[in-house]
Design an enzyme around this catalytic site. Sequence first.
Site, PDB file in Angstrom:
ATOM      1  N   LYS A  79       0.871  -1.178   0.000  1.00 35.23           N
ATOM      2  CA  LYS A  79       0.000   0.000   0.000  1.00 35.23           C
ATOM      3  C   LYS A  79       0.906   1.225   0.000  1.00 35.23           C
ATOM      4  CE  LYS A  79      -3.504   2.786   0.745  1.00 35.23           C
ATOM      5  NZ  LYS A  79      -4.426   3.109  -0.364  1.00 35.23           N
ATOM      6  N   LYS A  93       4.332   5.573 -10.605  1.00 34.84           N
ATOM      7  CA  LYS A  93       2.960   5.201 -10.939  1.00 34.84           C
ATOM      8  C   LYS A  93       2.239   6.455 -11.413  1.00 34.84           C
ATOM      9  CE  LYS A  93      -1.051   2.619  -9.595  1.00 34.84           C
ATOM     10  NZ  LYS A  93      -1.508   1.633  -8.617  1.00 34.84           N
ATOM     11  N   SER A 138      -6.015   4.836 -10.783  1.00 37.46           N
ATOM     12  CA  SER A 138      -7.457   4.996 -10.997  1.00 37.46           C
ATOM     13  C   SER A 138      -7.758   6.326 -11.700  1.00 37.46           C
ATOM     14  CB  SER A 138      -8.185   4.920  -9.655  1.00 37.46           C
ATOM     15  OG  SER A 138      -7.532   5.704  -8.692  1.00 37.46           O
ATOM     16  N   CYS A 163      -1.962   9.917  -6.449  1.00 37.46           N
ATOM     17  CA  CYS A 163      -2.985   9.619  -5.445  1.00 37.46           C
ATOM     18  C   CYS A 163      -4.077  10.691  -5.478  1.00 37.46           C
ATOM     19  CB  CYS A 163      -2.385   9.538  -4.051  1.00 37.46           C
ATOM     20  SG  CYS A 163      -3.672   9.255  -2.832  1.00 37.46           S
ATOM     21  N   GLY A 194     -11.088  -0.915 -12.195  1.00 36.96           N
ATOM     22  CA  GLY A 194     -11.842  -2.068 -12.679  1.00 36.96           C
ATOM     23  C   GLY A 194     -11.989  -2.084 -14.191  1.00 36.96           C
TER      24      GLY A 194
END
Length: 314
Positions: free
Chosen positions: A47, A167, A197, A130, A224
């Site tokens: 995490k 990232k 995301s 983030c 997703g």
Amino acid sequence: MKKIDISSNINGIKLTSCIMNASGVLCCTEKELSEIMMSSSGAVVTKSCTMIPREGNLEPRYFKWNMGSINSMGLPNLGIDFYLNFLEKKKPKKPFFLSISGLSIEENYQLIRKANLSPNINAIELNLSCPNLIEKKDQGLLGYDFYKTSDFLDNLFKFYKKPLGVKLPPYFEDFHIKKMAFILNQFPICFVTCINSLPNGLFIDINHETTVIHPKKGFGGIGGSIIKPFALANIRKFYIYLRKDISIIGCGGICSGKDVFEHILCGASAVQVGTQFFQEGIQVFDRLKKEFISILRKKNYFSIENFKGQLNVI
Ligand code: DHB
């Protein structure tokens, strides 16, 4: 029958399987990390951590529907010392990626300095994307500020000498990907993970006429299967624009072996599983591996090098 090898090499970091967990999902506590360590995941990614442990945002902060997920977790994590101690104590036999996400550039430097002293880290995955921090509501994502990102990388590579990947958030214009790749190409970056995301989604519960998650007025990061086309586009374009020695780790919409194949065909050297890992639990790695190997067998491929990046375009 010839053996099918799904190992990968991320710029010198060897993975026995190219399928691993995505930071953020079930990789926060000792129990969760131990489970990934013992699974068939090719690596352990933590995490994203901060200097001090955080509880994260108030619940409900995660919601899943049939096509994806929305979250506004707010970086709940046990603090960098916990993750470094875990690594020293458990000495995983697979690569260990420490994900870091300071609340400020200064905190990122502190985190990187600490990680620099840890002998067993294989790489840092520096999170430039983030999206859910209440404390940072008037600041954009670092990955969307090209000037700050460049300046930040310039300073950190003056003292940090170990493998480091970044990232990235999703980009929606070719111009932005070109520009970010141009910046990254100037540094000894080991890999890029794309994508995080999609920031600032909103999902509605029509019965109660409200949002499904509560922090930040219901806005959150979308993950997703619904984000897979954006992940593939970012992987493909970064594959074209980045220096060839910078590996790409694909993330976004991995639910089946077919999704793994698509990410690698676009240019990824490995993939990360987030939303589907949360949904399915630790056995997701065995299932994906099996499905992926079965696709390679049908296609008569024996390693990811047989098709990585080789998307046919007419
Ligand atoms: C969180 C969400 C992210 O997408 C990320 O990259 C890091 C942290 C979070 O809200 O905890």
